[in-house]
Scaffold this motif. Structure first.
Motif, short mmCIF file in Angstrom:
data_model
loop_
_atom_site.label_atom_id
_atom_site.label_comp_id
_atom_site.label_asym_id
_atom_site.label_seq_id
_atom_site.Cartn_x
_atom_site.Cartn_y
_atom_site.Cartn_z
N ILE A 204 107.39 44.89 -16.75
CA ILE A 204 106.70 43.82 -16.02
C ILE A 204 105.44 44.43 -15.41
CG2 ILE A 204 106.95 41.95 -14.37
CD1 ILE A 204 109.97 42.12 -14.69
N ILE A 205 104.38 44.49 -16.20
CA ILE A 205 103.14 45.16 -15.81
C ILE A 205 101.97 44.36 -16.38
CG2 ILE A 205 103.42 46.80 -17.77
CD1 ILE A 205 102.12 48.91 -15.76
N PHE A 206 100.89 44.25 -15.60
CA PHE A 206 99.86 43.24 -15.90
C PHE A 206 98.48 43.80 -16.22
CE2 PHE A 206 102.69 41.31 -12.51
CZ PHE A 206 103.58 40.80 -13.43
N ASP A 207 97.61 42.88 -16.63
CA ASP A 207 96.18 43.14 -16.83
C ASP A 207 95.94 44.27 -17.83
OD1 ASP A 207 95.68 41.16 -14.82
OD2 ASP A 207 96.12 42.67 -13.29
N TYR A 290 105.26 37.07 -17.38
CA TYR A 290 105.19 37.13 -15.91
C TYR A 290 103.76 37.10 -15.38
CZ TYR A 290 110.17 37.49 -14.96
OH TYR A 290 111.50 37.20 -14.81
N GLN A 291 102.80 37.58 -16.19
CA GLN A 291 101.41 37.51 -15.71
C GLN A 291 100.98 36.06 -15.55
OE1 GLN A 291 98.59 40.27 -17.39
NE2 GLN A 291 96.87 38.88 -17.00
N SER A 312 100.03 44.43 -9.54
CA SER A 312 99.78 45.07 -10.85
C SER A 312 101.03 45.05 -11.71
CB SER A 312 99.35 46.52 -10.66
OG SER A 312 98.09 46.58 -10.06
N GLY A 313 102.20 44.92 -11.08
CA GLY A 313 103.46 44.89 -11.81
C GLY A 313 104.55 44.33 -10.92
#
Ligand code: PMP
Ligand code: GLN
Length: 381
Positions: A204-207, A290-291, A312-313
Motif C-alpha cells: 500500500i504505497i502511492f505516487d 488505495y491511492q 505516502s503509504g
C-alpha cells in the motif's frame, strides 16, 4: 486475590479498542481502528470453504503449510531479488502481531536495548518490556517523520539488541527511501543488531514510489526479520493471518518459541492463501486501489479547516486540527466521536511522553459512500 502483580502495570487498553468502542456507543462513522469496511474477494472466501470441505481442519505443519511458504518465498524473491528458502526461512504466523511478539520474545534478554521510532505502532513497546528489554525511543517530527540516521547512530550502544522499523509507517503514512535503507545498512554493518522490519503495508504505497523492503538490501536481509500481514493485503484483518521471513539461523531461533507460542496457524486459510497468491494481481493492484481512496478522501476535505500532507503509504491519513482548537488530541478525538459522530485515532498515544502535535489519524480503507459521509462531517467542523 489481594494483590495482582501484573507485568504490564502501566499499560491500559489499546487506543484501537477504546476508539472503536466509543464509535459503536455513539453510532459514529468509525475511521479509527484500521480495517476495511468492504468485503474481501468472494473467490478467496470460496477457497477457504473448499479447504474446510476438503478436510484441512486439523493442525497445519508447525512452520506453515509448505505450499503457502513456497509461494510466499517465490513471490518475495521475484519482487525483491532476494533468496528466501521456503523450508527454513519462511514461517506462517497468526497475524503480524504474533510474529512481532515471538521475534521479540526469542531475542530480547533482560536489559537489552531496543531502538524504536515514535510515533510507534502500539504492540512493540509492551512486548519489549515483558521480556525485560529497555525501549530506546527516537521521536520523529511532523509533518514528514524523516529519520535522522546520525541520531540513530548516537543511540546505539553495546547493549543494543534490536532496532524496529516500520515502512510504510503506521500511523504517519510516511515511507523509508532507498537512501534511508542504505544508511541503516551502513550503520548496522559489523554489529550483532537484529533488524525487525515491520512491512505489513508493503503493497500500500502511492505516487509511483517503490516499497524499499529490507529484503532488497543484502546487509539488512542478513540480520532482518520481515513481518507481513494478509489482513492488510487481502482485506481480511479478522482472519489474523501473516508471516515472517528471516535467514535460516534467525528463523530456527524464532521457531523454538513459535512452536510453544501458537504451534501453528489456521490451516484452511493457509490452503486458500496459497492458491490465491498464485495470482500476483491480487496484491499488485493495491497501490492504485488505495491511492484512489486517499485522493477521493483528500479532495472531499479540501475545503475543511483540517490541514494535511498526503500519506505516502498505508491506508491512514493524518489531519492536523490546530486551526480549529487547541484542545488535546485525545479529548478532541473523543469529542468528535460523541458530538460529530466521526471516530479517529489521536497520535499522541504513540509519541514519546505523549507529545501532542494536534493530529488525528483517519483510516480511508472505506467505501466511497462512507468516505463521502465522513468528509461531509469533517467539512462542517
Ligand atoms: N504492524 C503494524 C504497523 C500494523 O499497523 C498492524 C496492524 N494491523 C500490525 C503490525 C499487526 O498486523 P496483524 O493484524 O496481521 O496482526
Ligand atoms: N493495525 C490497526 C490500526 O493501526 C489496529 C489493529 C488493532 O486493533 N490492534 O488501526
Amino acid at each position: 486475590m489481594q494483590h495482582i502483580n501484573s507485568k504490564l502495570q502501566e499499560v491500559e487498553t489499546t487506543i484501537f479498542t477504546v476508539m472503536s468502542n466509543l464509535a459503536a456507543k455513539h453510532n459514529a462513522i468509525n475511521l479509527s481502528q484500521g480495517f476495511p469496511n468492504f468485503e474481501t474477494d468472494t473467490g478467496l472466501i470460496d477457497l477457504v470453504t473448499y479447504a474446510m470441505k476438503k478436510g484441512y481442519n486439523q493442525y497445519a505443519p508447525m512452520p506453515g503449510l509448505m505450499a503457502l511458504r513456497a509461494i510466499i518465498a517465490e513471490n518475495t524473491n521475484t519482487l525483491h531479488a532476494s533468496a528466501y528458502h521456503p523450508e527454513t526461512e519462511v514461517t506462517v504466523t497468526s497475524g503480524a502481531t504474533q510474529a512481532i511478539f515471538t521475534i521479540i520474545s526469542a531475542f530480547v534478554h533482560l536489559d537489552d536495548e531496543v531502538i524504536i521510532f515514535k510515533p510507534a505502532y502500539d504492540c512493540y513497546e509492551p512486548s519489549i518490556q515483558l521480556f525485560g528489554g529497555k525501549v530506546v525511543p527516537i521521536q520523529l517530527s511532523v509533518p514528514n517523520f524523516g529519520v535522522n540516521w546520525g541520531e540513530v547512530a548516537s543511540k546505539i550502544t553495546s547493549k543494543t539488541r534490536m532496532i524496529i522499523i516500520n515502512t510504510p509507517h503506521n500511523p504517519s503514512g510516511s515511507v523509508l527511501s532507498k537512501e534511508d535503507m542504505l544508511q541503516l545498512e551502513k550503520l548496522l554493518k559489523d554489529t550483532n543488531i537484529i533488524l525487525l522490519s515491520d512491512e505489513v503495508y508493503e503493497h500500500i504505497i502511492f505516487d509511483g514510489q517503490k516499497h524499499q523492503s529490507a529484503a532488497k538490501f543484502p546487509g539488512l536481509a542478513a540480520r532482518a526479520f520481515i513481518t507481513a500481514s494478509f489482513g492488510k493485503t487481502f482485506h481480511t484483518t479478522g482472519w489474523k493471518m501473516g508471516y515472517c521471513l528471516a535467514p535460516k539461523d534467525l528463523m530456527a531461533a524464532f521457531r523454538k518459541v513459535h512452536q510453544f507460542n501458537v504451534f501453528c496457524s489456521n490451516h484452511p486459510m493457509q490452503y486458500a492463501l496459497a492458491e490465491y497468491l498464485k495470482n500476483p494481481d491480487h496484491y499488485l493492484s493495491l497501490p492504485s486501489f488505495y491511492q484512489e481512496k486517499r485522493d477521493l478522501f483528500l479532495s472531499l476535505i479540501q475545503g475543511s479547516r483540517f490541514t494535511f500532507t498526503p500519506a505516502s503509504g498505508t491506508y491512514f491519513q493524518l489531519l492536523n486540527y490546530a486551526t480549529i482548537t487547541d484542545e488535546g488530541d485525545v479529548a478532541f478525538a473523543k469529542k468528535l466521536t460523541r458530538e460529530h459522530k466521526i471516530a479517529s485515532i489521536p497520535i499522541s498515544v504513540f509519541n514519546l511522553n505523549g507529545q501532542d502535535d494536534k493530529v488525528l489519524r483517519f483510516c480511508f480503507a472505506k467505501t466511497e459512500d462512507t468516505l463521502e459521509r465522513a468528509a461531509e462531517i469533517l467539512c462542517s467542523i
